[in-house]
Design an enzyme around this catalytic site. Structure first.
Site, mmCIF file in Angstrom:
data_model
loop_
_atom_site.group_PDB
_atom_site.id
_atom_site.type_symbol
_atom_site.label_atom_id
_atom_site.label_comp_id
_atom_site.label_asym_id
_atom_site.label_seq_id
_atom_site.Cartn_x
_atom_site.Cartn_y
_atom_site.Cartn_z
ATOM 1 N N ALA A 71 0.827 -1.210 0.000
ATOM 2 C CA ALA A 71 0.000 0.000 0.000
ATOM 3 C C ALA A 71 0.855 1.252 0.000
ATOM 4 O O ALA A 71 0.406 2.319 0.417
ATOM 5 C CB ALA A 71 -0.920 -0.019 1.220
ATOM 6 N N ALA A 72 2.108 1.122 -0.439
ATOM 7 C CA ALA A 72 3.014 2.272 -0.355
ATOM 8 C C ALA A 72 3.103 3.060 -1.653
ATOM 9 O O ALA A 72 3.731 4.108 -1.701
ATOM 10 C CB ALA A 72 4.412 1.786 0.036
ATOM 11 N N GLY A 73 2.490 2.537 -2.709
ATOM 12 C CA GLY A 73 2.606 3.191 -4.015
ATOM 13 C C GLY A 73 2.084 4.617 -3.976
ATOM 14 O O GLY A 73 1.229 4.961 -3.163
ATOM 15 N N ARG B 273 -1.508 7.775 -10.893
ATOM 16 C CA ARG B 273 -2.591 7.800 -11.880
ATOM 17 C C ARG B 273 -3.931 8.233 -11.297
ATOM 18 O O ARG B 273 -4.863 8.548 -12.023
ATOM 19 C CB ARG B 273 -2.705 6.410 -12.543
ATOM 20 C CG ARG B 273 -1.509 6.066 -13.419
ATOM 21 C CD ARG B 273 -1.473 4.589 -13.802
ATOM 22 N NE ARG B 273 -0.889 3.742 -12.765
ATOM 23 C CZ ARG B 273 -0.716 2.424 -12.866
ATOM 24 N NH1 ARG B 273 -1.094 1.785 -13.949
ATOM 25 N NH2 ARG B 273 -0.172 1.728 -11.878
ATOM 26 N N THR C 162 7.007 -2.855 -6.620
ATOM 27 C CA THR C 162 6.279 -3.812 -5.771
ATOM 28 C C THR C 162 7.217 -4.836 -5.111
ATOM 29 O O THR C 162 6.945 -5.284 -3.994
ATOM 30 C CB THR C 162 5.216 -4.564 -6.603
ATOM 31 O OG1 THR C 162 5.831 -5.058 -7.812
ATOM 32 C CG2 THR C 162 4.063 -3.661 -6.989
ATOM 33 N N ASN D 226 -6.312 1.760 -10.502
ATOM 34 C CA ASN D 226 -5.191 2.687 -10.679
ATOM 35 C C ASN D 226 -5.651 4.100 -10.974
ATOM 36 O O ASN D 226 -4.884 5.043 -10.849
ATOM 37 C CB ASN D 226 -4.305 2.216 -11.845
ATOM 38 C CG ASN D 226 -3.787 0.806 -11.615
ATOM 39 O OD1 ASN D 226 -3.286 0.496 -10.544
ATOM 40 N ND2 ASN D 226 -3.939 -0.050 -12.609
ATOM 41 N N ARG E 70 -28.650 12.433 9.095
ATOM 42 C CA ARG E 70 -27.206 12.625 9.245
ATOM 43 C C ARG E 70 -26.672 11.851 10.441
ATOM 44 O O ARG E 70 -27.427 11.384 11.278
ATOM 45 C CB ARG E 70 -26.921 14.124 9.308
ATOM 46 C CG ARG E 70 -27.294 14.796 7.976
ATOM 47 C CD ARG E 70 -27.221 16.289 8.043
ATOM 48 N NE ARG E 70 -25.881 16.743 8.387
ATOM 49 C CZ ARG E 70 -25.588 18.004 8.685
ATOM 50 N NH1 ARG E 70 -26.548 18.919 8.695
ATOM 51 N NH2 ARG E 70 -24.364 18.348 8.975
HETATM 52 C C1 UD1 Z 1 0.932 -4.731 -10.701
HETATM 53 C C2 UD1 Z 1 1.765 -5.886 -11.265
HETATM 54 C C3 UD1 Z 1 1.106 -6.399 -12.549
HETATM 55 C C4 UD1 Z 1 -0.314 -6.818 -12.250
HETATM 56 C C5 UD1 Z 1 -1.098 -5.685 -11.585
HETATM 57 C C6 UD1 Z 1 -2.433 -6.220 -11.096
HETATM 58 C C7 UD1 Z 1 4.083 -5.483 -10.636
HETATM 59 C C8 UD1 Z 1 5.431 -5.071 -11.111
HETATM 60 N N1 UD1 Z 1 3.106 -5.439 -11.537
HETATM 61 O O1 UD1 Z 1 0.984 -3.684 -11.644
HETATM 62 O O2 UD1 Z 1 1.832 -7.513 -13.039
HETATM 63 O O3 UD1 Z 1 -0.958 -7.239 -13.446
HETATM 64 O O4 UD1 Z 1 -0.388 -5.174 -10.452
HETATM 65 O O5 UD1 Z 1 -3.275 -5.190 -10.673
HETATM 66 O O6 UD1 Z 1 3.929 -5.854 -9.508
HETATM 67 N N2 UD1 Z 1 3.220 -0.431 -4.348
HETATM 68 C C9 UD1 Z 1 4.059 -0.239 -3.268
HETATM 69 N N3 UD1 Z 1 5.290 0.267 -3.462
HETATM 70 C C10 UD1 Z 1 5.771 0.579 -4.698
HETATM 71 C C11 UD1 Z 1 4.910 0.370 -5.799
HETATM 72 C C12 UD1 Z 1 3.659 -0.129 -5.603
HETATM 73 O O7 UD1 Z 1 3.670 -0.512 -2.138
HETATM 74 O O8 UD1 Z 1 6.917 1.025 -4.785
HETATM 75 C C13 UD1 Z 1 1.857 -0.950 -4.130
HETATM 76 C C14 UD1 Z 1 0.782 -0.004 -4.611
HETATM 77 O O9 UD1 Z 1 0.349 0.829 -3.545
HETATM 78 C C15 UD1 Z 1 -0.311 -0.941 -5.090
HETATM 79 C C16 UD1 Z 1 0.425 -2.225 -5.431
HETATM 80 O O10 UD1 Z 1 1.702 -2.124 -4.878
HETATM 81 O O11 UD1 Z 1 -1.258 -1.198 -4.083
HETATM 82 C C17 UD1 Z 1 0.513 -2.439 -6.930
HETATM 83 O O12 UD1 Z 1 1.200 -1.358 -7.508
HETATM 84 P P1 UD1 Z 1 0.744 -0.719 -8.878
HETATM 85 O O13 UD1 Z 1 1.648 0.391 -9.205
HETATM 86 O O14 UD1 Z 1 -0.705 -0.455 -8.870
HETATM 87 O O15 UD1 Z 1 1.071 -1.949 -9.875
HETATM 88 P P2 UD1 Z 1 0.491 -2.182 -11.338
HETATM 89 O O16 UD1 Z 1 1.179 -1.281 -12.273
HETATM 90 O O17 UD1 Z 1 -0.986 -2.136 -11.297
HETATM 91 CA CA CA Z 2 -2.465 -1.600 -9.755
#
Ligand code: UD1
Ligand code: CA
Length: 436
Positions: free
Chosen positions: A11-13, A17, A76, A221, A310
């Site tokens: 959940a760090a992403g 987008r 990830t 996303n 409410r």
């Molecule tokens: C990712 C997968 C992809 C898959 C898709 C499914 C990878 C490289 N790719 O892509 O193969 O089809 O999910 O939905 O894993 N996050 C972190 N730290 C980071 C980056 C991301 O904690 O540095 C977390 C995000 O908060 C998110 C999750 O990892 O909850 C997935 O990251 P996201 O960037 O959404 O990956 P996708 O591009 O969707």
């Molecule tokens: Ca994703």
């Protein structure tokens, strides 16, 4: 199966987008943050949530679960690795689940775990109608040989429709060894968790896979995908409610929250929004165009049309809260009524009391909110203003058009309005003067 397992939720992403100042996983589906949907799909598991360095809101949202910080949001794979120390003493199966999969269900994760038990590693896949943006699963001999991210795909690979859902399960002792071997040599310069599949293969661990329904594993996303996920979740919640004995005349126009509780034989008319913290007991009807949050509604009550309830409100049994009534932090005790165009704020309305049309509880003096207590069996005449703080005793009557600023004793009649004058013939004189 989810019990006695550990779950790492990513959940760090940055959620770029989403174009939002709110961390992506805190965006809500049916009133609940995405990350909490994922947590709730893992009952009984030991949960560790990977958060970014400046995400106190995410840490707060997932309390009491453990959080670890991913220092640089470097993909990830790097995120999953951040949980290594937190799980040092754990040697069972570990799930890694993307935090943006709000529709994922426990049963599917159980299937994934079964698959992992066969080989030591498994991944959740799905057949995508439109695979754009997802990692593709390259299979061979019934196992996943590697996962290729969209941006790294050859044209042939891009045509693969079996995609990575973003949920994984592996034997804990090997998992972190594989994660330690990830590299960032790819189109995005990130540590891809998905590369772990090819690394495990070198250890002769084949990657099994389970297949989920596409609608259950859509990754969120963007805002548009958030709306898509909301659509699916609402359909699920409506079906559950109807399964419990709720009648919906036009289900698609009714919005529910994940924590909405219904008794049997509740009827919901079209265009009703139910926010979080609402329960509706049996026999009650919610009429069209009502908006309800944080309210407990008793049995055989009638709410709306066009009612707004409410938070911190309570509607008793056999109560009518009719059209254009706003209720805020107030309680209607059993059998009380307010049927037309009123504001009831910070008040308790006693049993069988009737609040006349257009009554306003003036609960705010521009600085503070004050309470009003209206006893049982009271009749409040139309167009009255009750200026809080005020107490109205049982069985009192308030004359229509009164402004009540002082307490009214039980059984008293309170009237406060300008004296009425009637001047004989004056209407005729007035008309003559105007038409001259
Ligand atoms: C990712 C997968 C992809 C898959 C898709 C499914 C990878 C490289 N790719 O892509 O193969 O089809 O999910 O939905 O894993 N996050 C972190 N730290 C980071 C980056 C991301 O904690 O540095 C977390 C995000 O908060 C998110 C999750 O990892 O909850 C997935 O990251 P996201 O960037 O959404 O990956 P996708 O591009 O969707
Ligand atoms: Ca994703």
């Amino acid at each position: 199966m989810i019990q006695n397992t550990a779950v790492i939720i990513l959940a760090a992403g940055k959620g770029t987008r989403m174009k939002s100042s709110v961390p992506k996983v805190l965006h809500k589906i049916a009133g609940k943050a995405m990350v909490n949907h994922v947590i709730d799909a893992c009952p009984g598991a030991e949960i560790t949530v990977v958060v970014g360095p400046n995400m106190p809101e995410v840490e707060a949202a997932v309390t009491p679960h453990k959080t670890v910080i991913q220092k640089n949001q470097n993909g990830t794979g790097d995120a999953a690795k951040s949980a290594k120390d937190a799980l040092a003493d754990f040697d069972g199966f570990v799930f890694i689940i993307n935090g943006d999969l709000p529709l994922i269900q426990t049963e599917t994760l159980e299937n994934l775990c079964h698959a992992a038990q066969e080989t030591g590693l498994a991944i959740l896949g799905f057949e995508a109608d439109d695979p754009h943006g997802y990692g593709r699963l390259v299979t061979s001999g019934g196992h996943v040989a590697e996962i290729i991210e969209e941006k790294d795909c050859s044209d042939d690979q891009r045509a693969i429709t079996l995609c990575n859902a973003g949920a994984y399960c592996a034997q804990g002792d090997q998992l972190f060894q594989w994660l330690d071997q990830l590299s960032s040599d790819n189109a995005q310069g990130e540590y891809y968790l998905t590369d772990m599949v090819a690394i495990a293969a070198k250890d002769n661990v084949q990657c099994a896979y389970a297949v989920a329904d596409e609608l259950e594993v859509m990754g969120v996303n963007s805002r548009s995908q958030l709306a898509d996920a909301e659509y699916v979740m609402q359909a699920r919640l409506r079906a559950q409610a109807m399964g419990h004995g709720v009648t919906m005349i036009d289900p698609e126009s009714v919005y529910l929250s994940t924590d909405t509780i219904f008794g049997q034989d509740v009827t919901i008319e079209p265009n009703v929004f139910i926010g979080t913290g609402v329960s509706v007991r049996s026999g009650t009807t919610i009429h069209a165009f009502s908006h309800i949050e944080g309210t407990v509604i008793g049995e055989n009550a009638s709410v709306g049309p066009f009612a707004r309830l409410r938070p911190n409100s309570k509607i008793g049994n056999d109560v009518t809260v009719g059209n254009f009534i706003e209720v805020n932090r107030s309680e209607f005790k059993d059998g009380s009524k307010s049927k037309h165009m009123s504001y009831i704020g910070d008040a308790v309305i006693g049993e069988k009391t009737n609040i006349g049309a257009g009554t306003v509880f003036a609960n705010y003096d521009g600085f503070n909110k004050q309470d009003t207590h209206v006893g049982k069996g009271v009749f409040v005449g139309s167009n009255s203003t009750i200026v809080a703080p005020v107490t109205v005793g049982d069985d009192a009557i308030i004359g229509a058009g009164s402004t009540i600023t002082k307490d009214v004793e039980a059984d008293a009649m309170a009237i406060s309005r300008g004296e009425e004058k009637s001047i004989a013939g004056k209407a005729t004189d007035y008309r003559k003067k105007k038409s001259a």
